[in-house]
Scaffold this motif. Sequence first.
Motif, PDB file in Angstrom:
ATOM      1  N   GLU A  60       0.671  -1.411  -0.410  1.00 17.12           N
ATOM      2  CA  GLU A  60      -0.286  -0.459  -0.035  1.00 17.12           C
ATOM      3  C   GLU A  60       0.835   1.488  -0.079  1.00 17.12           C
ATOM      4  OE1 GLU A  60      -3.517   0.807   2.903  1.00 17.12           O
ATOM      5  OE2 GLU A  60      -3.392  -1.556   2.671  1.00 17.12           O
ATOM      6  N   ALA A  61       1.856   0.832   1.109  1.00 17.57           N
ATOM      7  CA  ALA A  61       2.935   2.615   1.077  1.00 17.57           C
ATOM      8  C   ALA A  61       3.382   2.311  -0.432  1.00 17.57           C
ATOM      9  CB  ALA A  61       3.973   2.238   1.607  1.00 17.57           C
ATOM     10  N   TYR A  62       3.709   1.571  -1.321  1.00 16.42           N
ATOM     11  CA  TYR A  62       3.665   1.518  -2.216  1.00 16.42           C
ATOM     12  C   TYR A  62       2.715   2.746  -3.273  1.00 16.42           C
ATOM     13  CZ  TYR A  62       8.125  -1.287  -1.588  1.00 16.42           C
ATOM     14  OH  TYR A  62       9.779  -1.534  -1.711  1.00 16.42           O
ATOM     15  N   TYR A  63       1.733   1.751  -3.022  1.00 17.81           N
ATOM     16  CA  TYR A  63       1.033   2.253  -4.516  1.00 17.81           C
ATOM     17  C   TYR A  63       0.431   3.761  -4.148  1.00 17.81           C
ATOM     18  CZ  TYR A  63      -4.136   3.215  -5.743  1.00 17.81           C
ATOM     19  OH  TYR A  63      -4.960   3.444  -5.991  1.00 17.81           O
ATOM     20  N   TYR A  64       0.673   4.491  -2.784  1.00 13.44           N
ATOM     21  CA  TYR A  64       0.251   5.315  -2.968  1.00 13.44           C
ATOM     22  C   TYR A  64       1.500   6.617  -2.851  1.00 13.44           C
ATOM     23  CZ  TYR A  64      -4.182   4.413   0.080  1.00 13.44           C
ATOM     24  OH  TYR A  64      -5.391   3.952  -0.037  1.00 13.44           O
ATOM     25  N   GLN A  65       2.264   6.258  -2.966  1.00 10.24           N
ATOM     26  CA  GLN A  65       3.236   6.696  -3.773  1.00 10.24           C
ATOM     27  C   GLN A  65       4.037   6.612  -5.255  1.00 10.24           C
ATOM     28  OE1 GLN A  65       7.201   7.066  -1.447  1.00 10.24           O
ATOM     29  NE2 GLN A  65       6.052   5.228  -0.690  1.00 10.24           N
ATOM     30  N   GLY A  66       2.687   5.877  -6.168  1.00  8.66           N
ATOM     31  CA  GLY A  66       2.998   4.921  -7.384  1.00  8.66           C
ATOM     32  C   GLY A  66       4.196   4.637  -7.239  1.00  8.66           C
ATOM     33  N   LEU A  97       2.789  -3.491  -7.053  1.00  8.47           N
ATOM     34  CA  LEU A  97       2.213  -5.336  -7.717  1.00  8.47           C
ATOM     35  C   LEU A  97       3.153  -6.069  -7.261  1.00  8.47           C
ATOM     36  CD1 LEU A  97       1.294  -4.545 -11.802  1.00  8.47           C
ATOM     37  CD2 LEU A  97       0.216  -4.609  -9.886  1.00  8.47           C
ATOM     38  N   ASP A  98       4.241  -5.953  -7.761  1.00 10.67           N
ATOM     39  CA  ASP A  98       5.195  -7.083  -6.561  1.00 10.67           C
ATOM     40  C   ASP A  98       4.866  -7.368  -5.079  1.00 10.67           C
ATOM     41  OD1 ASP A  98       6.492  -8.018  -9.173  1.00 10.67           O
ATOM     42  OD2 ASP A  98       7.777  -6.875  -8.675  1.00 10.67           O
ATOM     43  N   MET A  99       4.708  -6.673  -4.578  1.00 15.04           N
ATOM     44  CA  MET A  99       4.091  -6.953  -3.156  1.00 15.04           C
ATOM     45  C   MET A  99       2.859  -7.528  -2.524  1.00 15.04           C
ATOM     46  SD  MET A  99       5.791  -7.186  -0.084  1.00 15.04           S
ATOM     47  CE  MET A  99       7.587  -6.481  -0.949  1.00 15.04           C
ATOM     48  N   PHE A 100       2.130  -6.774  -3.451  1.00 10.25           N
ATOM     49  CA  PHE A 100       0.375  -7.444  -3.732  1.00 10.25           C
ATOM     50  C   PHE A 100       0.126  -8.890  -4.085  1.00 10.25           C
ATOM     51  CE2 PHE A 100      -0.752  -2.938  -3.687  1.00 10.25           C
ATOM     52  CZ  PHE A 100      -0.948  -3.005  -2.807  1.00 10.25           C
ATOM     53  N   ARG A 101       1.019  -9.269  -4.939  1.00 10.10           N
ATOM     54  CA  ARG A 101       1.779 -10.630  -5.622  1.00 10.10           C
ATOM     55  C   ARG A 101       2.282 -11.669  -4.348  1.00 10.10           C
ATOM     56  NH1 ARG A 101       3.708  -8.836 -10.744  1.00 10.10           N
ATOM     57  NH2 ARG A 101       2.141  -8.288 -11.918  1.00 10.10           N
ATOM     58  N   THR A 102       2.564 -11.030  -3.456  1.00 12.90           N
ATOM     59  CA  THR A 102       3.717 -11.123  -2.491  1.00 12.90           C
ATOM     60  C   THR A 102       2.416 -11.929  -1.612  1.00 12.90           C
ATOM     61  OG1 THR A 102       5.980 -11.107  -3.247  1.00 12.90           O
ATOM     62  CG2 THR A 102       5.515 -11.660  -1.543  1.00 12.90           C
TER      63      THR A 102
END
Length: 206
Positions: free
Chosen positions: A94-100, A106-111
């Motif tokens: 989520e932190a990655y997502y909100y920073q664009g 995507l990689d971390m959500f898949r993990t």
Amino acid sequence: MKNLLFIFAFLFSFYFVSAQSKPDALVLYRNGNYADAIKVCEQEIAANPKNIDSYCVLCWSLVRNRQYAEGELRATEARKIAPADVRLMEILAEAYYYQGKNGLALDMFRTYIANAPSNAARIGNAYYYMGEIYIRQGKYQHADISMTMSVYTEPLVDIWWTRCGYAREMAGSYATALEAYSKALELKASNGDAARGKERVAARLR
């Protein structure tokens, strides 16, 4: 004997009151008091640097408080201690997502999805965020798949049905987009985005 009982009762009440008066970071977080939750978690981590529960609540609070870069930093730090903790995987994504940072997210959500139980609390959210990333990237068929999984997992979120409808509409799947927009309106009749989307795709199907 009476004196001993009195001392015991006093000590018990003292520790009980102390425990009750100690701020609970998770309760603060759930009540939306993110700044206070962050402070309590930082104190707990200072006392016990390997307290992963405190790290999780800290990172949740940082992200909800829109401190995304710090949330990424602290989640990354915590994963050095507990790399297999799925809670940290999801909040880092989520932190990655909100920073664009779409690729990293995507990689971390898949993990997270690959490692979390199928009934984990944030599975639906993970699919939803993945769908939003695919929409950002213009990969509408991928977005349709992810959004469909999100509403399958949690079917009562009208906004997710709306975004599912949008992904399907952009992919050219107007009939299934109409179904998604209609479901969103069943859940919330005042959903303007769903109403406009339904009108657009209905016009396409005439």
